[in-house]
Enzyme design. Structure first.
Site, short mmCIF file in Angstrom:
data_model
loop_
_atom_site.label_atom_id
_atom_site.label_comp_id
_atom_site.label_asym_id
_atom_site.label_seq_id
_atom_site.Cartn_x
_atom_site.Cartn_y
_atom_site.Cartn_z
N LYS A 1 -84.18 18.16 76.95
CA LYS A 1 -83.09 17.22 77.25
C LYS A 1 -83.02 16.11 76.21
O LYS A 1 -81.94 15.61 75.92
CB LYS A 1 -83.24 16.64 78.67
N LYS B 1 -81.87 30.79 79.51
CA LYS B 1 -81.56 30.84 80.94
C LYS B 1 -80.09 30.48 81.19
O LYS B 1 -79.50 29.73 80.41
CB LYS B 1 -82.50 29.92 81.73
N LYS C 1 -76.03 25.42 83.87
CA LYS C 1 -74.72 24.83 84.13
C LYS C 1 -74.27 23.94 82.98
O LYS C 1 -73.12 23.58 82.91
CB LYS C 1 -74.70 24.10 85.46
P1 ATP Z 1 -79.33 22.42 83.70
O1 ATP Z 1 -79.37 23.87 83.37
O2 ATP Z 1 -78.02 21.77 83.45
O3 ATP Z 1 -80.49 21.64 83.19
P2 ATP Z 1 -80.26 23.23 86.23
O4 ATP Z 1 -79.28 24.14 86.82
O5 ATP Z 1 -81.51 23.75 85.66
O6 ATP Z 1 -79.47 22.31 85.24
P3 ATP Z 1 -80.83 21.94 88.80
O7 ATP Z 1 -79.53 21.80 89.45
O8 ATP Z 1 -81.67 20.76 89.02
O9 ATP Z 1 -80.76 22.10 87.23
O10 ATP Z 1 -81.54 23.24 89.31
C1 ATP Z 1 -81.57 23.51 90.66
C2 ATP Z 1 -82.43 24.71 90.94
O11 ATP Z 1 -81.90 25.89 90.35
C3 ATP Z 1 -83.87 24.59 90.41
O12 ATP Z 1 -84.76 25.06 91.39
C4 ATP Z 1 -83.88 25.47 89.21
O13 ATP Z 1 -85.17 25.99 88.95
C5 ATP Z 1 -82.93 26.58 89.63
N1 ATP Z 1 -82.33 27.24 88.49
C6 ATP Z 1 -81.56 26.67 87.52
N2 ATP Z 1 -81.17 27.59 86.61
C7 ATP Z 1 -81.71 28.78 87.01
C8 ATP Z 1 -81.66 30.12 86.49
N3 ATP Z 1 -80.99 30.41 85.39
N4 ATP Z 1 -82.32 31.09 87.16
C9 ATP Z 1 -83.00 30.81 88.29
N5 ATP Z 1 -83.08 29.58 88.83
C10 ATP Z 1 -82.45 28.57 88.21
#
Ligand code: ATP
Ligand code: LTN
Length: 338
Positions: free
Chosen positions: A119, A201, A204
């Site tokens: 980040k 991964k 969003k």
């Molecule tokens: P960013 O990718 O923008 O950093 P994020 O989606 O990782 O955001 P959160 O909204 O805090 O951030 O994630 C919420 C949950 O979703 C967490 O438990 C995270 O581990 C899970 N998660 C996020 N992306 C994935 C993915 N690609 N596959 C599986 N789990 C995910």
């Protein structure tokens, strides 16, 4: 000795950020497991709006997204009467415990966090102290509720390890104050990859909208994105590391259609990627389309959602303050005079 907060039931805590549009990764890695575990545990599901401001947010947008996420928790099947669904910013104990835990966390530990490194590279113009201490606030979230289990995607494992270290360190000085939490990773879906670059991964915050399936994508969009998903030229639906794109699609299909990897391989033996991708799209749409209609229905029930927000913030505050008062006493804050 492990403490049980409520009726002898084990407790569960998890949270998601109200930033960006939620993706299929968030659903399969986290939200789906919340629903799966919610009968077994006393659950606290938090919209972590305090974590969200570690990167700049538009205020009106943040407020809207936070409410949408809270509504989505319910739309996904979490009963707001049985589970405590609330905003982090409504429970001041989160920030208060985070301050205390900051004094039990080392700079070196935080410097190692890969999310911080990622980040800060991404937001080089705003590497603020909150971004650095983000994992301490996350530890506070979890430890306030004496959580036994924390369902997360695999990208959050490092933060969970740190939480366990902080809790263990605190307990070793002051006695048995915090439950040491265990992570819960689903068998499949813990790491859903980008549809355009299966080495990354699904996120969003990805700039390419075709890389992610958003939970609010309509069926045509879902089908189109899977059709365009990056695969390979090996022309076989096989689960292995040489075919990361296909492997990711198998993971998605396996979770969404409740079939094992072997069953999926057998189903598409000798068939082309076109047919396979169509089946993946159908299976995802069959989950997301009903989720979207429930979300839309609930969104119009303003009074119902408002009531949940109010009641659950009170319930969360009650349990969080129990732990906070205990911690404050242990570290030697002066007693309150009543
Ligand atoms: P960013 O990718 O923008 O950093 P994020 O989606 O990782 O955001 P959160 O909204 O805090 O951030 O994630 C919420 C949950 O979703 C967490 O438990 C995270 O581990 C899970 N998660 C996020 N992306 C994935 C993915 N690609 N596959 C599986 N789990 C995910
Ligand atoms: N950092 C997490 C969100 C989060 C969280 C938590 C998850 C904040 N507090 C407590 C589990 C438990 C993320 O997914 N980016």
């Amino acid at each position: 000795m492990v403490k049980r907060m409520i009726d002898g039931k084990k407790s569960l805590f998890s949270g998601m950020q109200a930033t960006g549009n939620l993706t299929l990764g968030n659903y399969l890695g986290a939200l789906r497991n919340f629903v799966k575990l919610s009968d077994e545990y006393e659950c606290f599901f938090c919209v972590v709006d305090e974590h969200s401001i570690t990167v700049r947010q538009d205020p009106a947008e943040l407020r809207k997204r936070a409410r949408n996420l809270l509504t989505l928790y319910i739309a996904a099947g979490l009963d707001p009467k049985k589970n405590t669904i609330y905003y982090q910013s409504h429970v001041s104990a989160h920030a208060e415990l985070a301050w205390i835990l900051n004094c039990f966390t080392y700079m070196g530990e935080l410097q190692r966090m890969t999310q911080f490194k990622d980040k800060s590279a991404k937001h080089a113009d705003n590497i603020n102290a909150g971004l650095f201490t983000y994992p301490v606030l996350m530890a506070a979230d979890i430890l306030l509720f004496q959580a036994d289990v924390v369902p997360v995607g695999s990208d959050q494992m490092q933060h969970l390890e740190l939480t366990r270290d902080i809790a263990g360190r605190f307990n070793s000085i002051y006695g048995d104050v915090f439950t040491i939490p265990e992570p819960y990773l689903g068998k499949a879906g813990a790491r859903i990859m980008s549809l355009q670059d299966p080495s990354k991964k699904m996120s969003k915050s990805d700039e390419n909208p075709n890389a992610s399936i958003y939970l609010m994508d309509d069926k045509d969009t879902i089908m189109r994105k899977f059709k365009r998903a990056v695969t390979d030229s090996m022309a076989q639906v096989k689960y292995n590391d040489e075919q990361p794109g296909v492997k990711n699609l198998i993971d998605i299909y396996s979770v969404c259609s409740n079939k094992s990897v072997a069953e999926v391989e057998a189903e598409f033996d000798g068939k082309g990627y076109g047919e396979f991708k169509e089946a993946v799209g159908e299976s995802v749409a069959s989950i997301l389309v009903p989720l979207q209609s429930e979300f839309n229905r609930l969104s119009s029930e303003k009074a119902f959602i408002d009531e949940i927000i109010k009641e659950n913030a009170e319930k969360a505050s009650y349990y969080a303050n129990k732990t906070l008062r205990k911690v404050q006493k242990k570290i030697g804050y002066p007693e309150r005079i009543r």
